[in-house]
Design a protein around this motif. Structure first.
Motif, PDB file in Angstrom:
ATOM      1  N   LEU A  29    -137.186 126.342  39.543  1.00 51.93           N
ATOM      2  CA  LEU A  29    -136.727 125.003  39.172  1.00 51.93           C
ATOM      3  C   LEU A  29    -135.422 124.636  39.868  1.00 51.93           C
ATOM      4  O   LEU A  29    -135.116 123.457  40.021  1.00 51.93           O
ATOM      5  N   SER A  33    -136.980 120.710  41.227  1.00 49.24           N
ATOM      6  CA  SER A  33    -136.866 120.285  39.835  1.00 49.24           C
ATOM      7  C   SER A  33    -138.028 119.374  39.459  1.00 49.24           C
ATOM      8  O   SER A  33    -138.839 118.982  40.300  1.00 49.24           O
ATOM      9  N   ASP A  34    -138.106 119.072  38.183  1.00 47.87           N
ATOM     10  CA  ASP A  34    -139.098 118.138  37.647  1.00 47.87           C
ATOM     11  C   ASP A  34    -140.528 118.636  37.879  1.00 47.87           C
ATOM     12  O   ASP A  34    -141.336 117.966  38.505  1.00 47.87           O
ATOM     13  N   GLN A  35    -140.809 119.846  37.385  1.00 46.50           N
ATOM     14  CA  GLN A  35    -142.119 120.465  37.542  1.00 46.50           C
ATOM     15  C   GLN A  35    -142.802 120.612  36.186  1.00 46.50           C
ATOM     16  O   GLN A  35    -142.146 120.906  35.192  1.00 46.50           O
ATOM     17  N   CYS A  36    -144.111 120.427  36.177  1.00 52.23           N
ATOM     18  CA  CYS A  36    -144.858 120.615  34.933  1.00 52.23           C
ATOM     19  C   CYS A  36    -145.369 122.054  34.858  1.00 52.23           C
ATOM     20  O   CYS A  36    -145.357 122.798  35.839  1.00 52.23           O
ATOM     21  N   THR A  66    -133.971 120.950  30.901  1.00 57.42           N
ATOM     22  CA  THR A  66    -134.187 119.665  30.268  1.00 57.42           C
ATOM     23  C   THR A  66    -135.652 119.325  30.499  1.00 57.42           C
ATOM     24  O   THR A  66    -136.289 119.852  31.423  1.00 57.42           O
ATOM     25  N   SER A  67    -136.199 118.461  29.677  1.00 60.59           N
ATOM     26  CA  SER A  67    -137.604 118.104  29.833  1.00 60.59           C
ATOM     27  C   SER A  67    -137.799 116.622  29.573  1.00 60.59           C
ATOM     28  O   SER A  67    -137.000 115.983  28.894  1.00 60.59           O
ATOM     29  N   ARG A  68    -138.871 116.109  30.152  1.00 62.83           N
ATOM     30  CA  ARG A  68    -139.272 114.736  29.880  1.00 62.83           C
ATOM     31  C   ARG A  68    -140.783 114.718  29.789  1.00 62.83           C
ATOM     32  O   ARG A  68    -141.469 115.467  30.488  1.00 62.83           O
ATOM     33  N   GLU A  70    -144.358 112.768  30.065  1.00 66.15           N
ATOM     34  CA  GLU A  70    -145.036 111.670  30.734  1.00 66.15           C
ATOM     35  C   GLU A  70    -146.528 111.836  30.457  1.00 66.15           C
ATOM     36  O   GLU A  70    -147.164 112.741  31.017  1.00 66.15           O
ATOM     37  N   TYR A  75    -142.415 117.637  31.979  1.00 66.19           N
ATOM     38  CA  TYR A  75    -141.787 118.038  33.238  1.00 66.19           C
ATOM     39  C   TYR A  75    -140.426 118.664  32.941  1.00 66.19           C
ATOM     40  O   TYR A  75    -139.643 118.108  32.179  1.00 66.19           O
ATOM     41  N   TYR A  76    -140.175 119.805  33.560  1.00 64.70           N
ATOM     42  CA  TYR A  76    -138.959 120.571  33.305  1.00 64.70           C
ATOM     43  C   TYR A  76    -138.034 120.564  34.521  1.00 64.70           C
ATOM     44  O   TYR A  76    -138.484 120.588  35.657  1.00 64.70           O
ATOM     45  N   THR A  77    -136.733 120.551  34.224  1.00 65.00           N
ATOM     46  CA  THR A  77    -135.701 120.585  35.251  1.00 65.00           C
ATOM     47  C   THR A  77    -134.609 121.544  34.794  1.00 65.00           C
ATOM     48  O   THR A  77    -134.264 121.584  33.611  1.00 65.00           O
TER      49      THR A  77
END
Length: 92
Positions: A29, A33-36, A66-68, A70, A75-77
């Motif tokens: 990561l 970054s921003d990977q599921c 951190t996660s978001r 969608e 998605y994790y960063t």
């Protein structure tokens, strides 16, 4: 001696990174970054998605990720501020 919140977070992060797969996740990561979960699973290849999901949850709870959300994907960063403070090795 009473434990501070800072010390408690440090313990959680070090426990999370003490597991080799979680360390690999953090390093992945850092690079992208921003990977599921499914993409990370493809890159790791040796971890079942259910196990990977558990690792990601532990790391997020420690404050390292951190996660978001969608749709149905999360998605994790890597939180670089937290990493810089508690695990600067990750950012080298």
């Amino acid at each position: 001696m009473k434990e501070t919140k800072d010390q408690q977070q440090a313990v959680k992060i070090y426990k999370a990174l003490g597991e080799p797969t979680r360390l690999k996740i953090a390093l992945l990561l850092k690079e992208e970054s921003d990977q599921c979960c499914s993409v990370l699973g493809d890159k790791l290849q040796t971890v079942a998605i259910s196990t990977l999901s558990h690792h990601l949850k532990q790391m997020a709870e420690s404050g390292l990720l951190t996660s978001r959300k969608e749709g149905t994907f999360i998605y994790y960063t890597l939180d670089k501020e937290v990493a810089a403070r508690y695990a600067p090795y990750l950012l080298e």
